[in-house]
Design an enzyme around this catalytic site. Structure first.
Site, PDB file in Angstrom:
ATOM      1  N   TYR A 134       9.850  -2.339   1.384  1.00  0.00           N
ATOM      2  CA  TYR A 134       9.842  -0.922   0.992  1.00  0.00           C
ATOM      3  C   TYR A 134      10.145  -0.048   2.205  1.00  0.00           C
ATOM      4  CZ  TYR A 134       7.883   3.431  -0.993  1.00  0.00           C
ATOM      5  OH  TYR A 134       7.688   4.718  -1.456  1.00  0.00           O
ATOM      6  N   ASN A 183      -5.996   3.805  -9.618  1.00  0.00           N
ATOM      7  CA  ASN A 183      -6.964   2.701  -9.745  1.00  0.00           C
ATOM      8  C   ASN A 183      -8.394   3.236  -9.856  1.00  0.00           C
ATOM      9  OD1 ASN A 183      -5.264   0.537  -9.760  1.00  0.00           O
ATOM     10  ND2 ASN A 183      -6.099  -0.420  -7.922  1.00  0.00           N
ATOM     11  N   VAL A 201      -5.413   6.346  -6.232  1.00  0.00           N
ATOM     12  CA  VAL A 201      -5.967   7.397  -7.096  1.00  0.00           C
ATOM     13  C   VAL A 201      -6.021   6.907  -8.552  1.00  0.00           C
ATOM     14  CG1 VAL A 201      -5.629   9.728  -7.992  1.00  0.00           C
ATOM     15  CG2 VAL A 201      -5.262   9.273  -5.551  1.00  0.00           C
ATOM     16  N   GLY A 210     -12.908   0.916   3.902  1.00  0.00           N
ATOM     17  CA  GLY A 210     -12.832   2.248   3.293  1.00  0.00           C
ATOM     18  C   GLY A 210     -12.737   3.373   4.308  1.00  0.00           C
ATOM     19  N   ARG A 232      -1.984   2.113  -7.386  1.00  0.00           N
ATOM     20  CA  ARG A 232      -2.223   3.004  -6.259  1.00  0.00           C
ATOM     21  C   ARG A 232      -3.664   3.489  -6.308  1.00  0.00           C
ATOM     22  NH1 ARG A 232       3.375   6.356  -5.989  1.00  0.00           N
ATOM     23  NH2 ARG A 232       3.456   5.859  -8.210  1.00  0.00           N
TER      24      ARG A 232
HETATM   25  P1  NAD Z   1       7.202   5.581  -9.995  1.00  0.00           P
HETATM   26  O1  NAD Z   1       7.096   4.115  -9.843  1.00  0.00           O
HETATM   27  O2  NAD Z   1       6.387   6.263 -11.025  1.00  0.00           O
HETATM   28  O3  NAD Z   1       8.700   6.032 -10.216  1.00  0.00           O
HETATM   29  C1  NAD Z   1       9.822   5.285  -9.788  1.00  0.00           C
HETATM   30  C2  NAD Z   1      10.805   5.228 -10.936  1.00  0.00           C
HETATM   31  O4  NAD Z   1      11.979   4.514 -10.515  1.00  0.00           O
HETATM   32  C3  NAD Z   1      10.234   4.474 -12.150  1.00  0.00           C
HETATM   33  O5  NAD Z   1      10.491   5.217 -13.314  1.00  0.00           O
HETATM   34  C4  NAD Z   1      10.996   3.163 -12.140  1.00  0.00           C
HETATM   35  O6  NAD Z   1      11.108   2.585 -13.410  1.00  0.00           O
HETATM   36  C5  NAD Z   1      12.312   3.588 -11.551  1.00  0.00           C
HETATM   37  N1  NAD Z   1      13.063   2.487 -10.925  1.00  0.00           N
HETATM   38  C6  NAD Z   1      12.586   1.522 -10.099  1.00  0.00           C
HETATM   39  N2  NAD Z   1      13.582   0.695  -9.738  1.00  0.00           N
HETATM   40  C7  NAD Z   1      14.714   1.145 -10.353  1.00  0.00           C
HETATM   41  C8  NAD Z   1      16.062   0.716 -10.401  1.00  0.00           C
HETATM   42  N3  NAD Z   1      16.471  -0.370  -9.715  1.00  0.00           N
HETATM   43  N4  NAD Z   1      16.951   1.420 -11.144  1.00  0.00           N
HETATM   44  C9  NAD Z   1      16.561   2.498 -11.862  1.00  0.00           C
HETATM   45  N5  NAD Z   1      15.283   2.957 -11.865  1.00  0.00           N
HETATM   46  C10 NAD Z   1      14.387   2.291 -11.120  1.00  0.00           C
HETATM   47  O7  NAD Z   1       6.883   6.187  -8.538  1.00  0.00           O
HETATM   48  P2  NAD Z   1       6.856   7.695  -8.030  1.00  0.00           P
HETATM   49  O8  NAD Z   1       5.560   7.911  -7.369  1.00  0.00           O
HETATM   50  O9  NAD Z   1       7.305   8.634  -9.086  1.00  0.00           O
HETATM   51  O10 NAD Z   1       7.947   7.631  -6.881  1.00  0.00           O
HETATM   52  C11 NAD Z   1       9.231   8.234  -7.002  1.00  0.00           C
HETATM   53  C12 NAD Z   1       9.950   8.150  -5.670  1.00  0.00           C
HETATM   54  O11 NAD Z   1       9.202   8.835  -4.665  1.00  0.00           O
HETATM   55  C13 NAD Z   1      10.143   6.720  -5.169  1.00  0.00           C
HETATM   56  O12 NAD Z   1      11.418   6.612  -4.569  1.00  0.00           O
HETATM   57  C14 NAD Z   1       9.060   6.570  -4.121  1.00  0.00           C
HETATM   58  O13 NAD Z   1       9.427   5.648  -3.120  1.00  0.00           O
HETATM   59  C15 NAD Z   1       8.956   7.989  -3.567  1.00  0.00           C
HETATM   60  N6  NAD Z   1       7.622   8.240  -2.985  1.00  0.00           N
HETATM   61  C16 NAD Z   1       6.546   8.472  -3.770  1.00  0.00           C
HETATM   62  C17 NAD Z   1       5.305   8.685  -3.184  1.00  0.00           C
HETATM   63  C18 NAD Z   1       4.079   9.002  -3.992  1.00  0.00           C
HETATM   64  O14 NAD Z   1       2.999   9.117  -3.397  1.00  0.00           O
HETATM   65  N7  NAD Z   1       4.142   9.168  -5.285  1.00  0.00           N
HETATM   66  C19 NAD Z   1       5.180   8.651  -1.795  1.00  0.00           C
HETATM   67  C20 NAD Z   1       6.307   8.382  -1.030  1.00  0.00           C
HETATM   68  C21 NAD Z   1       7.539   8.198  -1.631  1.00  0.00           C
HETATM   69  N1  UDP Z   2      -6.768   1.006  -1.934  1.00  0.00           N
HETATM   70  C1  UDP Z   2      -8.073   0.665  -2.226  1.00  0.00           C
HETATM   71  N2  UDP Z   2      -8.358   0.257  -3.498  1.00  0.00           N
HETATM   72  C2  UDP Z   2      -7.431   0.201  -4.486  1.00  0.00           C
HETATM   73  C3  UDP Z   2      -6.099   0.559  -4.186  1.00  0.00           C
HETATM   74  C4  UDP Z   2      -5.803   0.955  -2.895  1.00  0.00           C
HETATM   75  O1  UDP Z   2      -8.955   0.720  -1.366  1.00  0.00           O
HETATM   76  O2  UDP Z   2      -7.786  -0.172  -5.616  1.00  0.00           O
HETATM   77  C5  UDP Z   2      -6.460   1.469  -0.571  1.00  0.00           C
HETATM   78  C6  UDP Z   2      -5.263   0.780   0.098  1.00  0.00           C
HETATM   79  O3  UDP Z   2      -5.686  -0.407   0.746  1.00  0.00           O
HETATM   80  C7  UDP Z   2      -4.810   1.850   1.077  1.00  0.00           C
HETATM   81  C8  UDP Z   2      -5.131   3.146   0.342  1.00  0.00           C
HETATM   82  O4  UDP Z   2      -6.086   2.835  -0.651  1.00  0.00           O
HETATM   83  O5  UDP Z   2      -5.569   1.790   2.264  1.00  0.00           O
HETATM   84  C9  UDP Z   2      -3.912   3.797  -0.318  1.00  0.00           C
HETATM   85  O6  UDP Z   2      -3.284   2.805  -1.098  1.00  0.00           O
HETATM   86  P1  UDP Z   2      -2.065   3.117  -2.076  1.00  0.00           P
HETATM   87  O7  UDP Z   2      -1.641   1.813  -2.661  1.00  0.00           O
HETATM   88  O8  UDP Z   2      -2.407   4.208  -3.013  1.00  0.00           O
HETATM   89  O9  UDP Z   2      -0.904   3.719  -1.158  1.00  0.00           O
HETATM   90  P2  UDP Z   2      -0.337   3.435   0.307  1.00  0.00           P
HETATM   91  O10 UDP Z   2      -0.555   4.716   1.006  1.00  0.00           O
HETATM   92  O11 UDP Z   2      -1.078   2.313   0.962  1.00  0.00           O
HETATM   93  O12 UDP Z   2       1.084   3.095   0.066  1.00  0.00           O
END
Ligand code: NAD
Ligand code: UDP
Length: 323
Positions: A146, A191, A189, A208, A187
């Site tokens: 990733y 979970n 929140v 934690g 993730r």
């Molecule tokens: P999410 O998993 O809910 O959304 C990702 C979407 O992409 C899903 O609908 C999934 O089905 C689709 N997808 C995955 N692989 C695909 C592919 N090969 N072709 C077409 N669609 C595909 O996650 P999200 O939280 O909405 O994240 C959206 C974007 O934001 C992602 O690129 C993620 O890396 C980035 N991002 C999110 C967070 C966060 O905290 N939510 C943090 C950092 C980056």
């Molecule tokens: N985490 C946790 N319990 C869970 C899921 C996640 O303690 O059920 C922790 C995880 O190890 C990390 C933090 O919560 O330290 C955030 O995890 P998340 O997967 O949401 O996102 P990250 O920022 O690690 O990509």
């Protein structure tokens, strides 16, 4: 007003569906593209009968041919358990997905936005993290598919910008939460809220004491739009997140308080390469986008808990067994 044709890849996901809502409400012509790996059609079901919304089932690792004015590239699994399920596919999604949307942007002279991530900073030695920090990623660890995929995507965006003058906008997103997170995405929140509402124990990985900074989804989408609609001479990358920093234990205690759940905290082994601290430095976003988050964690969690109470967990298919 001139209506724009806007493609949102990953548009049925958590962030993508909120972005589609905002673009449809603004009267834009929205194409949502998704392969539904980590989402379901139900996230955008309310948009399906809108005349300015179209849904395409497609995988961004395969070429796509559309005529558009703007692209938001969000397609990529974002939760560690799901992106590690098939790490090679995750890397392909970031890299081939970026190449495919950048090729389309070049051909259509479209502006293209990349959802990058705080994960490009790895387990950071600099705190909080400014955009100038180059990061500390373990290239051979389980999170690398990733982190390195997203780093390579940033590289491709800036190479297209330099080589072809493609208009690009790159944001680095820090942990974001809110309604429409998949209940089984694993993730923290989602979970903790799911576990609390089901009366299960809350699983803390490690001791934690690791921290994260949590941004409410509406604030994040404001940041996306401020960047996309901002001046062309500022491509980013720009951090978008909420600097309010909490330990994972504090988050668990807050979820228990707000849900009134009888859940206990149980400790599990920390995952490999789990970053110990994370907080965005958002000076650049304040200065260049005039943006900062408004929703405090307590308020955002209340809204998210209300959403989780309103859905039936049986209506969701777990994307992989890793949640
Ligand atoms: P999410 O998993 O809910 O959304 C990702 C979407 O992409 C899903 O609908 C999934 O089905 C689709 N997808 C995955 N692989 C695909 C592919 N090969 N072709 C077409 N669609 C595909 O996650 P999200 O939280 O909405 O994240 C959206 C974007 O934001 C992602 O690129 C993620 O890396 C980035 N991002 C999110 C967070 C966060 O905290 N939510 C943090 C950092 C980056
Ligand atoms: N985490 C946790 N319990 C869970 C899921 C996640 O303690 O059920 C922790 C995880 O190890 C990390 C933090 O919560 O330290 C955030 O995890 P998340 O997967 O949401 O996102 P990250 O920022 O690690 O990509």
């Amino acid at each position: 007003m001139s209506i724009k044709r806007i493609l949102v890849t990953g548009g049925a996901g958590f962030l993508g569906s909120h972005l589609c809502d905002r673009l449809v409400d603004a009267g834009q012509d929205v194409i949502c593209l998704d392969n539904f790996f980590t989402s379901q059609k139900s996230n955008v079901a309310h948009l399906l009968d809108k005349p300015n919304f179209e849904l395409i089932r497609h995988d961004v690792t395969h070429p796509l041919w559309l005529e558009v004015d703007e692209i938001f590239n969000l397609a990529c699994p974002a939760a560690p358990g799901h992106y590690q399920f098939n790490p090679v596919k995750t890397m392909k999604t970031s890299v081939l997905g970026a190449i495919n949307v950048l090729g389309m942007a070049k051909r259509c002279r479209a502006k293209v936005f990349q959802a990058s991530t705080s994960e490009i900073y790895g387990d950071p030695e600099v705190h909080p993290q400014p955009e100038s920090y180059k990061g500390s990623v373990n290239t051979i660890g389980p999170r690398a598919c990733y982190d390195e995929g997203k780093r390579a995507a940033e590289t491709l965006f800036f190479d297209y910008h330099r080589m072809h003058r493609t208009k690009i906008k790159v944001v680095r997103i820090f942990n974001t939460y809110g309604p429409r997170m998949h209940p089984f995405d694993g993730r923290v929140v989602s979970n903790f809220i799911r576990q609390a509402l089901m009366g299960e124990d809350i699983t803390i990985f490690g001791d934690g004491q690791q921290t994260r900074s949590f941004c409410y989804v509406d604030d994040l989408i404001d940041g996306f739009l401020a960047h996309m609609n901002g001046p062309d001479d500022f491509p980013g990358p720009v951090n978008v997140g909420n600097p309010g920093e909490f330990t994972i234990k504090q988050l668990a205690e807050l979820v228990i308080e707000l849900t009134g759940a009888p859940s206990k905290l149980v400790y599990r082994e920390a995952p490999a390469d789990d970053p110990m601290q994370r907080q965005p430095d958002i000076k650049l976003a304040r200065e260049k986008l005039g943006w900062e988050p408004k929703v405090a964690l307590r308020e955002g969690l209340e809204r998210t808990i209300a959403y989780f109470k309103s859905v039936n967990f049986d209506d969701f298919r777990a994307p992989t067994p890793n949640y």
